[in-house]
Design a protein around this motif. Structure first.
Motif, short mmCIF file in Angstrom:
data_model
loop_
_atom_site.label_atom_id
_atom_site.label_comp_id
_atom_site.label_asym_id
_atom_site.label_seq_id
_atom_site.Cartn_x
_atom_site.Cartn_y
_atom_site.Cartn_z
N ARG A 194 0.84 -1.20 0.00
CA ARG A 194 0.00 0.00 0.00
C ARG A 194 0.87 1.24 0.00
N LYS A 195 0.29 2.35 -0.43
CA LYS A 195 0.99 3.62 -0.43
C LYS A 195 1.16 4.11 1.01
N LEU A 196 2.34 4.66 1.33
CA LEU A 196 2.60 5.22 2.65
C LEU A 196 2.39 6.72 2.59
N ILE A 197 1.50 7.23 3.41
CA ILE A 197 1.21 8.66 3.48
C ILE A 197 1.75 9.18 4.81
N VAL A 198 2.54 10.26 4.76
CA VAL A 198 3.07 10.89 5.97
C VAL A 198 2.36 12.24 6.13
N GLN A 199 1.76 12.45 7.28
CA GLN A 199 1.07 13.70 7.58
C GLN A 199 1.69 14.31 8.83
N LYS A 200 1.83 15.65 8.84
CA LYS A 200 2.40 16.34 9.99
C LYS A 200 1.40 17.36 10.49
N TYR A 201 1.13 17.32 11.77
CA TYR A 201 0.20 18.25 12.38
C TYR A 201 0.87 18.96 13.54
N GLY A 202 0.59 20.23 13.69
CA GLY A 202 1.12 21.01 14.80
C GLY A 202 0.60 22.43 14.72
N GLY A 203 0.88 23.20 15.76
CA GLY A 203 0.49 24.61 15.77
C GLY A 203 -1.01 24.78 15.68
N SER A 204 -1.44 25.61 14.74
CA SER A 204 -2.86 25.95 14.64
C SER A 204 -3.73 24.76 14.24
N SER A 205 -3.14 23.73 13.61
CA SER A 205 -3.95 22.57 13.23
C SER A 205 -4.30 21.71 14.44
N LEU A 206 -3.72 22.02 15.61
CA LEU A 206 -4.03 21.30 16.85
C LEU A 206 -4.40 22.27 17.97
N ALA A 207 -4.82 23.48 17.61
CA ALA A 207 -5.01 24.54 18.60
C ALA A 207 -6.21 24.33 19.52
N THR A 208 -7.22 23.62 19.06
CA THR A 208 -8.42 23.43 19.87
C THR A 208 -8.83 21.96 19.82
N PRO A 209 -9.68 21.53 20.73
CA PRO A 209 -10.18 20.15 20.65
C PRO A 209 -10.83 19.85 19.30
N ARG A 210 -11.53 20.81 18.74
CA ARG A 210 -12.16 20.61 17.42
C ARG A 210 -11.10 20.35 16.36
N HIS A 211 -10.03 21.13 16.37
CA HIS A 211 -8.95 20.95 15.40
C HIS A 211 -8.28 19.59 15.57
N ILE A 212 -8.11 19.15 16.79
CA ILE A 212 -7.51 17.83 17.05
C ILE A 212 -8.40 16.73 16.47
N ARG A 213 -9.72 16.86 16.67
CA ARG A 213 -10.65 15.88 16.10
C ARG A 213 -10.59 15.88 14.57
N LEU A 214 -10.49 17.07 13.95
CA LEU A 214 -10.40 17.15 12.49
C LEU A 214 -9.13 16.46 11.98
N ALA A 215 -8.01 16.67 12.67
CA ALA A 215 -6.75 16.02 12.28
C ALA A 215 -6.90 14.50 12.40
N ALA A 216 -7.51 14.05 13.49
CA ALA A 216 -7.72 12.61 13.68
C ALA A 216 -8.62 12.04 12.58
N GLN A 217 -9.64 12.80 12.19
CA GLN A 217 -10.53 12.34 11.11
C GLN A 217 -9.78 12.24 9.79
N ARG A 218 -8.88 13.20 9.51
CA ARG A 218 -8.08 13.14 8.28
C ARG A 218 -7.19 11.90 8.28
N ILE A 219 -6.56 11.62 9.40
CA ILE A 219 -5.70 10.44 9.51
C ILE A 219 -6.53 9.18 9.30
#
Length: 71
Positions: free
Chosen positions: A25-50
């Motif tokens: 399978r294809k390996l996808i690397v994603q990096k999250y930090g800063g404003s993409s994890l600034a609030t609980p909502r943003h953390i949930r969105l990052a988790a949904q993307r993963i």
């Protein structure tokens, strides 16, 4: 010697061969930090993307650094 043209006796670096995919399978690397994890909502969105990339059948590496305004 400039940074673009190598010296005559200098050999270019050799690229390492890519390791064969263990899963095929294809390996996808994603990096999250800063404003993409600034609030609980943003953390949930990052988790949904993963989760959606994994659900699409890819292997995922998620790199998570500090949350917004934490560094």
């Amino acid at each position: 010697m400039d940074l673009i043209t190598p010296a005559v006796n200098e050999t270019p670096p050799t690229a390492l061969p890519l390791a064969p995919s263990v899963t095929g399978r294809k390996l996808i690397v994603q990096k999250y930090g800063g404003s993409s994890l600034a609030t609980p909502r943003h953390i949930r969105l990052a988790a949904q993307r993963i989760k959606s990339v994994k659900a699409a059948g890819h292997d995922v590496v998620a790199v998570v650094s500090a949350m917004g305004r934490m560094t």
